[in-house]
Scaffold this motif. Structure first.
Motif, PDB file in Angstrom:
ATOM      1  N   UNK A   1     -10.011 -10.742   2.407  1.00  0.00           N
ATOM      2  CA  UNK A   1     -10.763 -12.536   1.783  1.00  0.00           C
ATOM      3  C   UNK A   1     -11.831 -12.216   2.335  1.00  0.00           C
ATOM      4  N   UNK A   2     -11.634 -11.715   3.378  1.00  0.00           N
ATOM      5  CA  UNK A   2     -13.217 -11.411   3.918  1.00  0.00           C
ATOM      6  C   UNK A   2     -14.205 -10.595   3.724  1.00  0.00           C
ATOM      7  N   UNK A   3     -14.152  -9.771   3.010  1.00  0.00           N
ATOM      8  CA  UNK A   3     -15.549  -9.370   2.196  1.00  0.00           C
ATOM      9  C   UNK A   3     -16.098  -9.887   1.017  1.00  0.00           C
ATOM     10  N   UNK A   4     -15.593 -11.336   0.677  1.00  0.00           N
ATOM     11  CA  UNK A   4     -16.100 -12.416  -0.368  1.00  0.00           C
ATOM     12  C   UNK A   4     -16.261 -13.570   0.595  1.00  0.00           C
ATOM     13  N   UNK A   5     -18.058 -13.058   0.515  1.00  0.00           N
ATOM     14  CA  UNK A   5     -18.853 -14.358   0.887  1.00  0.00           C
ATOM     15  C   UNK A   5     -18.029 -16.344   0.611  1.00  0.00           C
ATOM     16  N   UNK A   6     -18.194 -16.540   1.003  1.00  0.00           N
ATOM     17  CA  UNK A   6     -17.673 -18.283   0.672  1.00  0.00           C
ATOM     18  C   UNK A   6     -19.083 -18.721  -0.271  1.00  0.00           C
ATOM     19  N   UNK A   7     -19.045 -19.051  -1.381  1.00  0.00           N
ATOM     20  CA  UNK A   7     -20.034 -19.719  -1.983  1.00  0.00           C
ATOM     21  C   UNK A   7     -20.984 -18.463  -2.792  1.00  0.00           C
ATOM     22  N   UNK A   8     -19.882 -17.542  -2.923  1.00  0.00           N
ATOM     23  CA  UNK A   8     -21.314 -16.125  -3.216  1.00  0.00           C
ATOM     24  C   UNK A   8     -19.557 -14.551  -3.563  1.00  0.00           C
ATOM     25  N   UNK A   9     -20.041 -14.204  -3.711  1.00  0.00           N
ATOM     26  CA  UNK A   9     -19.237 -13.380  -4.410  1.00  0.00           C
ATOM     27  C   UNK A   9     -19.553 -12.056  -4.013  1.00  0.00           C
TER      28      UNK A   9
END
Ligand code: FES
Length: 143
Positions: free
Chosen positions: A55-63
């Motif tokens: 989960x931490x690989x995926x930036x919040x507000x991004x992808x």
């Protein structure tokens, strides 16, 4: 003494590729991963499909785009994960960037919203198809 060096090289590469393919699908196919994180090869848990990312690989507000799996995973809001095909619905290029709330195709400029992959700009005729993922603990699995 008679072994040609070229042949040994080919064999070596093949073996390495097979090994990588067995232990962890795709993740470390090293052609040109932009921000390659260390792949968690040491824990081959395969209870719910293939582990795609943490989960931490995926930036919040991004992808993040997973080229090998042809999937883009976004996190429009904290702990809200979405996954879509990374293949542009225009002419089949692989999308290359997630920025400013859109998933962008490099070929003719199509942009898709990270929330639902609807078309924001460009010639793409329809949204990117959704992909199924399962979020379990810290990990995201491709269903
Ligand atoms: Fe993506 Fe044309 S293939 S915009």
């Amino acid at each position: 003494m008679m072994t040609p060096p070229a042949r040994r090289t080919v064999l070596g590469t093949g073996a390495a590729f097979l090994l990588a393919g067995c232990s962890k699908y795709g993740d470390s196919n090293s052609s040109s991963a932009p921000t390659a994180t260390t792949s968690p090869i040491s824990s081959p848990k395969s209870s719910a499909g293939r582990e795609l990312a943490e989960k931490s690989d995926i930036p919040v507000g991004g992808g993040k785009i997973f080229k090998d799996q042809k999937v883009v995973v976004t996190q429009p809001k904290k702990d809200e994960f979405k996954a879509f095909s990374a293949i542009c619905t225009h002419q089949g290029c692989t999308v290359s960037k997630v920025a400013d709330g859109t998933i962008d195709c490099p070929c003719h400029g199509s942009k898709y919203r990270i929330t639902d992959a609807s078309v924001v700009a460009g010639p793409a005729p329809r949204p990117l198809p959704a992909k199924k993922i399962t979020v379990k603990g810290k990990s995201i699995f491709l269903a």
